[in-house]
Every structure is written in C-alpha cells, then in structure tokens.
Write a protein that holds these residues in place. Structure first.
Motif, mmCIF file in Angstrom:
data_model
loop_
_atom_site.group_PDB
_atom_site.id
_atom_site.type_symbol
_atom_site.label_atom_id
_atom_site.label_comp_id
_atom_site.label_asym_id
_atom_site.label_seq_id
_atom_site.Cartn_x
_atom_site.Cartn_y
_atom_site.Cartn_z
ATOM 1 N N ALA A 56 -23.524 -6.535 14.076
ATOM 2 C CA ALA A 56 -21.982 -7.215 14.235
ATOM 3 C C ALA A 56 -21.146 -6.293 13.205
ATOM 4 O O ALA A 56 -19.855 -6.525 13.211
ATOM 5 C CB ALA A 56 -21.402 -8.741 13.609
ATOM 6 N N GLY A 57 -21.387 -5.982 11.878
ATOM 7 C CA GLY A 57 -20.330 -4.833 10.969
ATOM 8 C C GLY A 57 -19.772 -3.595 11.732
ATOM 9 O O GLY A 57 -20.560 -3.632 12.363
ATOM 10 N N ARG A 58 -19.250 -3.557 10.087
ATOM 11 C CA ARG A 58 -18.725 -2.538 10.846
ATOM 12 C C ARG A 58 -19.672 -0.669 10.097
ATOM 13 O O ARG A 58 -18.672 -0.399 10.323
ATOM 14 C CB ARG A 58 -17.140 -2.411 10.161
ATOM 15 N N PHE A 59 -20.235 -0.590 9.143
ATOM 16 C CA PHE A 59 -20.565 0.606 8.867
ATOM 17 C C PHE A 59 -22.057 0.617 9.701
ATOM 18 O O PHE A 59 -23.416 0.636 8.559
ATOM 19 C CB PHE A 59 -21.181 0.753 7.264
ATOM 20 N N GLN A 60 -22.286 0.486 10.549
ATOM 21 C CA GLN A 60 -24.131 0.828 10.897
ATOM 22 C C GLN A 60 -24.294 1.565 10.764
ATOM 23 O O GLN A 60 -25.656 1.797 10.552
ATOM 24 C CB GLN A 60 -24.119 -0.132 12.742
ATOM 25 N N LYS A 61 -23.551 3.449 10.716
ATOM 26 C CA LYS A 61 -23.848 4.199 10.928
ATOM 27 C C LYS A 61 -24.334 4.954 8.860
ATOM 28 O O LYS A 61 -25.514 5.565 8.647
ATOM 29 C CB LYS A 61 -23.091 5.430 11.858
ATOM 30 N N ASN A 62 -23.698 4.262 8.545
ATOM 31 C CA ASN A 62 -23.694 4.225 6.757
ATOM 32 C C ASN A 62 -25.253 3.610 6.933
ATOM 33 O O ASN A 62 -26.122 4.561 5.591
ATOM 34 C CB ASN A 62 -23.035 3.412 6.149
ATOM 35 N N SER A 63 -25.234 2.427 7.507
ATOM 36 C CA SER A 63 -26.840 1.420 6.910
ATOM 37 C C SER A 63 -27.820 2.773 7.673
ATOM 38 O O SER A 63 -29.002 3.075 7.163
ATOM 39 C CB SER A 63 -26.713 0.572 7.655
ATOM 40 N N GLU A 64 -27.834 3.359 8.759
ATOM 41 C CA GLU A 64 -28.812 3.914 9.221
ATOM 42 C C GLU A 64 -29.114 5.546 8.120
ATOM 43 O O GLU A 64 -30.355 6.250 8.054
ATOM 44 C CB GLU A 64 -28.545 4.832 10.886
ATOM 45 N N HIS A 65 -27.753 5.771 7.842
ATOM 46 C CA HIS A 65 -27.885 7.024 7.260
ATOM 47 C C HIS A 65 -29.010 6.578 6.226
ATOM 48 O O HIS A 65 -29.372 7.632 5.049
ATOM 49 C CB HIS A 65 -26.397 7.578 6.282
ATOM 50 N N TYR A 66 -29.075 5.148 5.259
ATOM 51 C CA TYR A 66 -29.402 5.018 4.012
ATOM 52 C C TYR A 66 -30.628 4.698 4.475
ATOM 53 O O TYR A 66 -31.849 5.581 3.236
ATOM 54 C CB TYR A 66 -28.788 3.722 3.002
ATOM 55 N N PHE A 67 -31.362 4.544 5.786
ATOM 56 C CA PHE A 67 -32.844 3.979 5.881
ATOM 57 C C PHE A 67 -33.806 6.017 5.948
ATOM 58 O O PHE A 67 -34.145 6.385 5.281
ATOM 59 C CB PHE A 67 -33.020 3.558 6.860
#
Length: 298
Positions: free
Chosen positions: A56-67
């Motif tokens: 539901a958030g706004r930075f899902q791609k950034n989260s994927e990049h973190y993983f």
C-alpha cells in the motif's frame, strides 16, 4: 636388462626426491607470501533512509532495490561485522485510490516492519543496529514506545575494536529556523552527556536527524521556514563541543543527499539509500583511524 632397469629405478627415485623438494619449496614460498598479505581491516556498513514500503506504500521499487543490496552484502568477503541503519527504516505512508498520501495505519506499520525483519533473516549471522526516524519509524499513529519494541531502542551504545558507537533519537523531524523546540527528551540529553563522559574510548556518534552545518542547513531546507537539521541553539551542541576531542565521526540520515562535511572539525557523513542508493563502508585501519567510503549501489 637388469642393470638398465636398476639404473632407471635409481634415476626415477632421485627425480621423485627432487620433485618433492621443489613442491615443498613452492608451498613454503606461497605460505610466506600469504602471511605477508595485509588482513582485511574490520569494517561495518552504515545505511539510512530505507523507507521500506508495503504493497500500500509509495516506495515499493526502492524496497526491492534494498533486498538486492542485502544480497550483494552476502557476497562480500569478509562480510561486514554488523549493519547500522540510521533511521527512517520504514516509510509508513499509504497511497490512496486517488493517488493522495496519508499517514500509514498501525497495520501498515506492522507490514513494513516485517519487511525489515525479512532482510535481517537474509543475513542471520550479521547483527543489525538501528536508530529511529521521527515521522516514519514512529509518529502520531505509532508512538515511540511501540517503535522501540518493534524496531529497536531509541538510544544505545556498543563497543567495537576499542571504539564506541553511541546513538540517540531526535524527537522531531523538522524544526523552525529559529526554533527553541528541544531536539531530545530531557532524560536523553543527560543520558548522552553521561555516556560520552564515561567513555574512555574514541566515539562514533549517530543520529537520524543531522547536526546543522552550512551545507546540511542548505540541503535541509523545507517549506514554511522549516529545516531538517537540529537548530544550532540546541543543548546538543554544548554536549558535542564538550566531548569533541573523543568523537571520531558523525553519521546521520534524513536529508536525501550524499554529504561529507565537518562540524567542530569532526567529519560528518550522510549517504541515504532513498534517491541516492547510498551505503557507507566504515573500516578501522592503522592506529585506530577510521576509513570512510561513501558508495552507491547500482
């Protein structure tokens, strides 16, 4: 035939000894070379501003990049001794059906905390330490006490190879440019001063919200004369000046720009993951000196 056979056998035996001697010599030379190679100095990784986001958030791609970055860390030889995340670990902002943004619910907070815990499980042998960022890790919806229980303590210290890392949490995300709003809870000022006074070791000082310098003030400007840095009239600066002789470096987040500057001749670093894909490698080299390398993950 018999004499020829005996002669060949003697020659073969002699050559075996020569081969064995040569192999031993080579192995000894390799061992001597290895022992002369410098060991990789101990190091840890600093990250900030992950802003991990749920579905539901706004930075899902950034989260994927973190993983992907965590998987990259797993290939490091040797691996970092620990990873320190300097606040705004989660985002806890939800995107409405119309694209508008609103503060995340407690359920969204829990979902994003689970993302952080997932990343920790990817490197189970590597400790993770954290500070907290006001407005994201905790807010009016999720109080500080809940964030401490779910993410980590707002203040603390650890020893590292004859140095001490000390961290604290600033209670506000922004300040007026001429604000007299205190940056810390009263008990935290006293705790920080006592912790620094009691340390016989050099200190690395960490907080999410940065101290104010000309460059952090400029990069930290916000609308309505607000700023992302701690006002320079705050009691924290008196504590910092009093203990500056033992502080080796300052690490912050909050401003989403890579910065390397100084305050009271103490090196100050910001290298956020959001927008910059930044992480910082902090190594301890000769004579207990810090080597700081700000890097960017593609």
């Amino acid at each position: 035939m018999t004499r020829t056979k005996c002669w060949l056998q003697k020659l073969l035996n002699k050559n075996i000894y020569l081969y064995a001697a040569a192999i031993c010599y080579v192995l000894l030379a390799i061992n001597a070379l290895i022992t002369r190679l410098p060991e990789t100095p101990p190091y840890f990784i600093v990250l900030s501003d992950l802003h991990l986001s749920s579905a539901a958030g706004r930075f899902q791609k950034n989260s994927e990049h973190y993983f992907k970055l965590i998987n990259e860390f797993k290939t490091f030889k040797p691996r970092p001794e620990f990873i320190f995340i300097v606040g705004d670990i989660i985002d806890n902002v939800e995107v409405g059906a119309d694209g508008s943004l609103r503060g995340g619910s407690i359920e969204n907070f829990q979902a994003e905390v689970q993302l952080f815990r997932k990343s920790m499980k990817m490197m189970p042998e590597t400790p993770f330490y954290t500070t907290l960022g006001s407005g994201h890790d905790y807010s009016s919806i999720v109080d500080l006490e809940t964030a401490e229980k779910q993410i980590g303590p707002r203040r603390g210290s650890i020893d590292w190879h004859g140095m001490k890392l000390v961290w604290f949490t600033v209670r506000r995300a922004t300040f007026g440019e001429n604000s007299n709003e205190p940056a810390l809870l009263k008990v935290d000022y006293q705790w920080l001063d006592n912790t620094l006074s009691d340390s016989a070791q050099p200190v690395i000082l960490i907080s999410h919200v940065p101290f104010r310098t000309p460059i952090t003030f400029e990069k930290g400007r916000k609308r309505h004369n607000r700023n992302y840095t701690i006002p320079d009239e705050d009691q924290l600066y008196q504590i910092l000046r009093h203990h500056k002789h033992r502080i080796k470096a300052l690490f912050h987040g909050h401003i989403h720009r890579t910065i390397a500057t100084q305050l009271y001749q103490i090196p100050l670093y910001i290298n956020p993951f959001l927008l910059e894909s930044g992480y910082t490698k902090v190594s301890l080299v000769d004579n207990r000196e810090l080597e700081v390398s700000q890097k960017h993950f593609n």
